[in-house]
Scaffold this active site. Structure first.
Site, PDB file in Angstrom:
ATOM      1  CB  THR A   1      23.709  37.179 -53.088  1.00  0.00           C
ATOM      2  OG1 THR A   1      23.265  36.131 -53.963  1.00  0.00           O
ATOM      3  CG2 THR A   1      22.503  37.973 -52.622  1.00  0.00           C
TER       4      THR A   1
ATOM      5  CB  SER B   1      26.302  27.867 -54.976  1.00  0.00           C
ATOM      6  OG  SER B   1      25.432  28.080 -53.901  1.00  0.00           O
ATOM      7  N   GLY B   2      27.881  30.194 -53.023  1.00  0.00           N
ATOM      8  CA  GLY B   2      28.592  30.397 -51.767  1.00  0.00           C
ATOM      9  C   GLY B   2      29.831  31.256 -51.896  1.00  0.00           C
TER      10      GLY B   2
ATOM     11  N   GLY C   1      27.277  30.605 -61.160  1.00  0.00           N
ATOM     12  CA  GLY C   1      28.584  30.264 -61.714  1.00  0.00           C
ATOM     13  C   GLY C   1      28.608  28.828 -62.210  1.00  0.00           C
TER      14      GLY C   1
ATOM     15  CB  SER D   1      22.274  28.890 -52.970  1.00  0.00           C
ATOM     16  OG  SER D   1      22.518  28.688 -54.340  1.00  0.00           O
ATOM     17  CB  SER D   2      20.908  33.406 -56.334  1.00  0.00           C
ATOM     18  OG  SER D   2      21.158  34.487 -55.493  1.00  0.00           O
TER      19      SER D   2
ATOM     20  CG  ASN E   1      25.291  30.273 -50.507  1.00  0.00           C
ATOM     21  OD1 ASN E   1      25.259  30.699 -49.359  1.00  0.00           O
ATOM     22  ND2 ASN E   1      25.162  31.062 -51.557  1.00  0.00           N
TER      23      ASN E   1
ATOM     24  CD  GLU F   1      25.178  25.243 -59.781  1.00  0.00           C
ATOM     25  OE1 GLU F   1      24.761  26.157 -59.053  1.00  0.00           O
ATOM     26  OE2 GLU F   1      24.482  24.262 -60.115  1.00  0.00           O
TER      27      GLU F   1
END
Length: 1032
Positions: free
Chosen positions: A138, A133-134, A407, A186-187, A183, A409
């Site tokens: 995206t 994330s981050g 990804g 974040s998705s 993030n 985590e």
């Protein structure tokens, strides 16, 4: 495929300011550029097995704002956390249709290569974008979509599809993204998007699949995190009328589901602007007004649902009292909703029993309902977008898939969501290695190169640990969720310890040795993933895996008036008494489907890396990046790509670039490309173990061999450039000389011709002049003779000359008619005719320009002329003076007089001086002419009336019988008198003196003479003397 080109010479478009000027790519700097900005393809690293070398190369490029690097065709992207000027339309044009390794690494290069491969091979491809994330997943997905939007063919239909594909992103981000600790955007779901292309490369449709939406975020957020963006966008950006209709206030602090993270406001997020973007996107994707109203009604209802509070009654059961929030919940009757939130429906054979909830159970049921509403609405939203993207053409289409998925985590506390996400990454890593090895092996076999087995870590043992039937963690978790009795998270942990103990990749506090036990809590278990160890806390695993929604909760939703809710909770949905599939089982099934989709397509990869946790530009955290290198499998991938040969390139491309290094291949090679490459490497002295010749490509084993060749090429290029420059300058100089000589010759030829033509013209003109002069003289001498050959031209000249001079000297007025130009003898008759015609023309023109007033004036003047012309000496001086209608205004005549003569129309009046008959004393009077008579008036008295028929004659002083008058407007007054009284014959002009009767038998005289000054007086002889000047 590894990279073809000069490794770091791609930096020709990158600008850096270190010494105060822009560093551009040039031949002098090229040999040392690698040390400064790193290598643009990790495959060409000498120490490719060293993590430190890999990290050092990545760091160099990051500090030079070179955020993209290749590992063969895999693209590594480092988030710069700042805007870089590398995504313009010009950049897109630069990368369109260019060989993958011909330009610096860029996400546009990868997107273009995927597109061209799809078109040429007519098969399907996918791009896997991964990272934590981050890291910029995206954004990478957006850049690829934007590139295809610009590069694909454009028609009105294709533009509609393109716009919907692009604008589906902000909608899905609003409903599926949230701020997390790592993030701000974040998705919180996995997304796979298929873009469908026709045979011409136009985007004609698409389809989106979503995976594992983090529904728990709807009801709970950790400190420093937010709920999904759409909630804040609605509250902050919604119009006042919309908020009033939804029962909302413009204050996020009023809603329990929005304040748990204590960061409703985020500096980097503009909720109001994002709201406008979502509104526009929904209209482009063809959401109807009713759909949008129902959609935001659901979002508002979730907020209201979160504000519902339960109180315990006397028996300890949950109750709802005067809860205003229930009024806004999806149009569901309050009583039905109240019972659904405080009671559970239990079916026992043929009976239905409603069991009341405790407060804790009621809160759980409320939150479960909120999660179910949001989760099903999100699925409806994805399906609605898919309907707008559907391709109705049944002809075969090729597809490019974009997989933007969470990804690996690793947090301080890792729960059920991290377990699912990391399991997904294990499966994708397994697929990634399989596809990469398969691709490498196929290329070697196709080129006839012997394949050397590659040692790599096979993570199948970890995938089996998680997903194996009956013994895997997923099976044990499902068994624990489904078994009767009091199943808890700890009993699930105990079951794993019982079934999986001894597995090399699994450990718990109970199974660990003394040293490891210190790092584990009693409720933790640890898995050794391919990317490293991750410790999971089992708390919440069972609840999150069950994700149960009570049956009567569904029944309550079916009574909603909201069309979307009715669709999401259909009455046809079977209410089986069997428990639905658990979350992890559904996720496992969706992963199997995703794997099947990906296995049917050609893979491409984008690995996104986050350089630091603080989101600061220019900061590179070695520890954090090294950790991401591990779990992204970058070193593993590099080892697979470097197994055997680091560099491979088609013969034609290799020969085209390096042929200057060999005299036999430069400048043009006549044979086949393979023979040319063989000749070239023989000249360069390649050792047999450094390269292999395939069917269409050359394979080079060591990067140092390529670097040496490249450096030699740079030196050679400099020499070649100098030689070519010299040859070109000589060629240009010779060309310029030849052009100048040819130009000079042409100019000389033209100049000599011009001089000759001028000389010929002069001589011809002289001959003509002599002939003209002879004829002129001969004509002048015979001008008075009849027209003949000798004088005809001269006489024609005389006529023309006279007419030309006459045209320029015509009289301007009729009065100038005597100024007519004197004609030569031959033009006498013609001149007279022309003069008459011209005078008549001027007279007609003058007459046509006379106004009625002017005509009347001229008629009066004509009458005066007939009476006085030639008879009065001073008459000519009166011609230019205009006559007036009257000399005395009506206001200057006494009213009494006017009343006395009111029956007669006054035609003219003028002031006069009357002289007495005895003594000639002057007296001022008014002389008035009417239609019938003339009146002599003194102030208000009429002194005398004179009938016109009694007039016997007038002299200059206007005497009438015994009446002697003096008038300053003599000609005007007499002309008026003659016309009004019709007495033209009664006016007589006498020269010398005038006799008049003073009284019967007594005569008087008026004498006239000229003098210097006008005066009237009585002379010594008793006569009245009138002295006038010459203009009197």
């Amino acid at each position: 495929q590894p990279q073809q080109k000069q490794i770091t010479f791609e930096e020709n478009r990158i600008q850096r300011k270190r010494t105060g000027h822009t560093i551009l790519r040039n031949m002098e700097a090229s040999l040392t550029a690698r040390d400064r900005v790193g290598i643009q393809d990790f495959v060409l690293l000498d120490t490719y097995t060293s993590e430190s070398a890999f990290l050092d190369n990545l760091r160099k490029r990051f500090h030079e704002n070179l955020i993209y690097t290749y590992i063969g065709t895999l693209l590594v992207s480092v988030n710069p956390y700042k805007e870089l000027d590398i995504y313009s339309k010009k950049q897109m044009d630069t990368y369109m249709g260019v060989n993958f390794f011909e330009l610096p690494p860029h996400i546009y290069a990868l997107a273009d290569n995927v597109f061209r491969s799809m078109q040429s091979e007519f098969n399907n491809h996918f791009i896997l974008i991964s990272g934590e994330s981050g890291a910029g997943k995206t954004e990478a997905s957006k850049k690829i979509l934007q590139f295809y939007a610009v590069s694909c063919p454009s028609t009105k239909l294709l533009n509609n599809v393109r716009d919907r594909l692009l604008l589906s992103n902000p909608v899905l981000e609003a409903f599926g993204n949230a701020k997390t600790l790592k993030n701000d955007n974040s998705s919180r779901f996995g997304k796979y998007m298929d873009i469908q292309f026709d045979h011409q490369g136009g985007a004609v449709g698409g389809h989106i699949l979503s995976y594992l939406l983090e529904k728990s975020r709807v009801v709970h957020q950790n400190h420093g995190e937010r709920n999904f963006h759409i909630f804040y966008q609605l509250v902050e950006g919604g119009e006042e009328d919309l908020l009033r209709w939804l029962g909302l206030e413009r204050n996020c602090q009023r809603y329990r589901y929005l304040v748990q993270g204590d960061c409703a406001k985020v500096r980097s997020i503009n909720d109001k602007s994002d709201w406008n973007t979502v509104q526009k996107a929904l209209s482009v994707i063809e959401f109807g007004e009713s759909d949008i109203e129902h959609l935001f009604g659901i979002i508002a209802s979730v907020l209201h649902l979160g504000n519902i509070k339960f109180e315990a009654d006397v028996r300890g059961y949950a109750s709802l009292n005067n809860n205003q929030e229930m009024h806004w919940l999806l149009g569901i009757p309050t009583q039905v909703l109240q019972q659904g939130l405080t009671h559970r429906k239990i079916e026992a054979k043929t009976e239905e029993v409603f069991s009341p909830f405790s407060v804790d159970h009621a809160v759980y049921a409320r939150d479960a309902l909120a999660k179910a509403i949001y989760g099903r609405t999100f699925n409806w939203l994805v399906n609605k977008i898919n309907e707008s993207l559907v391709n109705k053409d049944s002809s075969r289409k090729t597809v490019i898939g974009l997989l933007d998925i969470y990804g690996f985590e690793v947090f301080n506390v890792n729960s059920f969501e991290q377990f699912c996400i990391n399991y997904c990454n294990e499966k994708l890593q397994q697929l990634f290695i399989q596809l990469t090895l398969k691709s490498e092996q196929e290329e070697y076999e196709m080129e006839g190169i012997e394949w050397e087995p590659v040692p790599f870590f096979n993570n199948k043992i970890i995938c089996d640990l998680v997903e194996e039937k009956h013994r895997g963690i997923i099976s044990l978790l499902d068994e624990e969720c489904l078994r009767p009795g009091e199943a808890t998270d700890l009993t699930f942990l105990e079951k794993m310890e019982e079934k999986i103990s001894g597995h090399p990749h699994f450990v718990t506090h109970k199974l660990a040795d003394q040293k490891t036990r210190k790092t584990l809590e009693r409720g933790d278990f640890r898995l050794l993933h391919y990317a490293g160890e991750v410790t999971y806390c089992v708390v919440g695993f069972l609840d999150k895996n069950n994700d149960l929604l009570y049956r009567n909760g569904k029944e309550v939703m079916r009574q909603s008036k909201n069309a979307i809710i009715k669709h999401c909770f259909p009455s046809t949905e079977p209410d089986s008494k069997r428990r639905p599939e658990t979350v992890v089982t559904q996720f496992k099934s969706s992963l199997v489907s995703l794997t099947e989709i990906l296995m049917s397509k050609e893979p491409w990869y984008v690995r996104c890396i986050k350089p630091n946790e603080a989101k600061q530009p220019g900061r590179f955290d070695d520890v954090l990046v090294r950790h991401q290198m591990k779990y992204l499998g970058l070193m593993e991938h590099l080892r697979v790509r470097r197994a055997g040969f680091a560099y491979r390139r088609k013969y034609e491309i290799f020969l085209q670039r390096y042929k200057p290094l060999c005299p036999e291949t430069w400048p043009n090679w006549k044979g086949t490309a393979a023979e040319g490459v063989q000749c070239l490497i023989k000249h360069l002295g390649y050792k047999p173990n450094e390269y292999k010749m395939g069917r269409t490509k050359i394979f080079i084993r060591h990067p140092s061999t390529l670097f040496a060749t490249e450096d030699a090429f740079q030196v050679c290029k400099h020499k070649l450039a100098t030689s070519i420059q010299a040859k070109y300058k000589g060629y240009r100089a010779k060309g310029d000389y030849l052009k100048q000589r040819e130009a000079a010759t042409k100019i000389e030829t033209c100049w000599r011709g011009l001089l000759a033509r001028k000389e010929r013209e002069k001589r011809a003109w002289a001959a003509i002049c002599v002939l003209i002069c002879y004829r002129f003289i001969k004509g002048f001498m015979t001008r008075n003779q009849p027209v003949c050959v000798d004088n005809s031209e001269y006489l024609a000249y005389v006529r023309q000359n006279y007419l030309t001079r006459l045209r320029d000297n015509l009289p301007k007025t009729v009065m100038e008619k005597d100024s007519w130009l004197t004609p030569p003898p031959i033009m006498q008759e013609a001149s007279q005719l022309l003069k008459k015609l011209y005078i008549r023309h001027m007279v007609r023109k003058y007459v046509q320009g006379i106004t009625p007033q002017r005509k009347a004036q001229l008629l009066l003047k004509a009458q005066t002329s007939s009476m006085f012309k030639g008879k009065k000496e001073n008459y000519p001086f009166s011609v230019c003076r205009p006559f007036m209608d009257t000399r005395i205004g009506a206001g200057d005549i006494s009213i009494k007089v006017l009343q006395m003569i009111r029956h007669e129309h006054i035609k003219y009046s003028v002031p006069v001086v009357k002289y007495d008959r005895n003594g000639f004393r002057p007296r001022l009077r008014q002389l008035i002419f009417t239609q019938e008579a003339a009146y002599l008036v003194e102030d208000a008295k009429i002194k005398q009336r004179i009938d016109y028929i009694s007039l016997k004659g007038n002299e200059e002083s206007n005497t009438h019988g015994d009446l002697v008058l003096q008038c300053d407007y003599l000609f005007e007054a007499l002309t008026k008198l003659s016309l009004i009284g019709n007495q033209q014959n009664s006016i007589k002009v006498v020269q010398g003196s005038v006799r008049f009767d003073i009284q019967p038998g007594r005569e008087g005289f008026v004498d006239f003479k000229s003098g210097q000054e006008s005066m009237v007086y009585r002379a010594k002889n008793g006569h009245l003397m009138v002295v006038t000047n010459s203009r009197g």
